[in-house]
Design an enzyme around this catalytic site. Sequence first.
Site, mmCIF file in Angstrom:
data_model
loop_
_atom_site.group_PDB
_atom_site.id
_atom_site.type_symbol
_atom_site.label_atom_id
_atom_site.label_comp_id
_atom_site.label_asym_id
_atom_site.label_seq_id
_atom_site.Cartn_x
_atom_site.Cartn_y
_atom_site.Cartn_z
ATOM 1 N N ARG A 150 -2.173 -2.298 -3.747
ATOM 2 C CA ARG A 150 -3.340 -1.501 -2.994
ATOM 3 C C ARG A 150 -3.858 0.015 -4.398
ATOM 4 O O ARG A 150 -2.471 0.377 -4.278
ATOM 5 C CB ARG A 150 -4.080 -1.028 -1.487
ATOM 6 C CG ARG A 150 -5.033 0.283 -2.032
ATOM 7 C CD ARG A 150 -5.740 1.208 -0.490
ATOM 8 N NE ARG A 150 -6.247 1.474 -0.229
ATOM 9 C CZ ARG A 150 -6.023 2.659 0.385
ATOM 10 N NH1 ARG A 150 -4.938 2.869 1.565
ATOM 11 N NH2 ARG A 150 -7.168 3.927 0.266
ATOM 12 N N ARG A 161 -11.700 15.693 6.857
ATOM 13 C CA ARG A 161 -12.158 15.859 5.830
ATOM 14 C C ARG A 161 -12.926 16.659 6.369
ATOM 15 O O ARG A 161 -14.010 15.813 6.984
ATOM 16 C CB ARG A 161 -12.064 14.851 4.753
ATOM 17 C CG ARG A 161 -10.701 14.508 4.141
ATOM 18 C CD ARG A 161 -11.425 13.511 2.674
ATOM 19 N NE ARG A 161 -9.710 13.009 2.685
ATOM 20 C CZ ARG A 161 -9.369 11.560 2.794
ATOM 21 N NH1 ARG A 161 -10.542 10.630 3.579
ATOM 22 N NH2 ARG A 161 -8.253 10.836 2.472
ATOM 23 N N ASN A 189 0.934 -1.158 0.217
ATOM 24 C CA ASN A 189 -0.200 -0.222 0.466
ATOM 25 C C ASN A 189 0.954 1.301 -0.596
ATOM 26 O O ASN A 189 1.614 1.318 0.664
ATOM 27 C CB ASN A 189 -0.843 0.149 1.174
ATOM 28 C CG ASN A 189 -1.401 0.751 1.028
ATOM 29 O OD1 ASN A 189 -1.724 2.224 0.784
ATOM 30 N ND2 ASN A 189 -2.850 1.000 2.012
#
Length: 407
Positions: free
Chosen positions: A98, A248, A15
Amino acid sequence: MTSTDPTPSRVLVLNSGSSSVKYQLLDMADSARLAVGLVERIGEETSRLVHTPLTGGDKRELTGPIADHAAALKAVSEELAKDGLGLDSPELAAIGHRVVHGGLKFSAPTVITEEVMAEIERLVPVAPLHNPANITGIRTAQSLRPDLPQVAVFDTAFHTTMPEHAARYAIDVETADAHRIRRYGFHGTSHAYVSRETAKLLGKDPSEVNVIVLHLGNGASASAVRGGVCVDTSMGLTPLEGLVMGTRSGDLDPAVIFHLERVAGMSTDEIDTLLNKKSGLVGLCGDNDMREIRRRIDEGDRRAALAFDIYIHRLKKYIGAYYAVLGKVDAVAFTAGVGENAAPVREAAVLGLEELGLAVDGELNAVRSDAPRLISPEYARVAVAVVPTDEELEIATQAYALVRSGA
Ligand code: AMP
């Protein structure tokens, strides 16, 4: 390889982020983890590699400059070799990557060819932070083992089944299509894994159950899964849409952006940073770790309490929305760092939803465990579950199945 060699069954999962690489080596003969680790602050003087062998031996930590992803993967390879798990081993069957954005083209794991790389590259404008790092990770792994199948497992793949009425934004169709603007969704490997594991927990086939999956980590997303198929999800063109997250904002009126530009005089990049890095829980109360927020609430901190309430309010709205989208819900599954660990979040998210058949049993909810488990009382019509996610296992499983099938 001769015919007496064992079938290679190890998969390395990578990843790759812009300045980090997380990795796991698994043996798919029994889905066992052999080693896990992380390289962070790549390109800085203070890079750090943390390697944990799971076949015996102690966790090891290396600090000092690691110049780039190639150097990082070389260092990982050396650490694995010390445990007899070197990447030059014939037992390695594949490297699974990923990849965050696969657009609409990739609805399944894919063996990486130059055409696949070109498509991942073409998607950089819609995933400017993630896809370049994924590309670097793939290129580095390819140079290390050019003979080995490299498999891309896309975060968006599980969501490609969303019907167009869920995926399309209500904006001018020509403009949207010219710039590939639509809702793609992310965390797909987690939503796929958790929805399947939830069905297993209920003793049913995924095709028989409707599940609302709540992936609540530092990034957070919800999905509505009908009979094993994703029909809606809360993240959109990018991972910014939807739930309140660690840093976020999630959903907001797009006019806030015009306002910030015209009235507050902020640049596009500044607004991007504000909404992606300085909003959500951290923007609301200065902390994005739910443990810290709960601690502050217990001490009477009102900013932390308000941040928690805003987080829960949004979450509840998505549970309601996806209940309506699915019509009938068999289970709501909580997963990822917050979903798996924060009992107060789970309790608050379904509080007052008894009319929808949703409730949480206080005692079951308080149990700490790594196992998938039900936390709803027996009388509840809808099962509420905690199902730990395992994106690395899912990536390894998908990559291994693909190379075994000879695709
Ligand atoms: P993830 O992105 O899935 O690794 O989740 C990371 C987030 O999980 C952290 O930012 C914390 O907010 C949350 N988290 C981890 N452990 C706990 C815990 N024991 N209680 C509450 N929240 C937790």
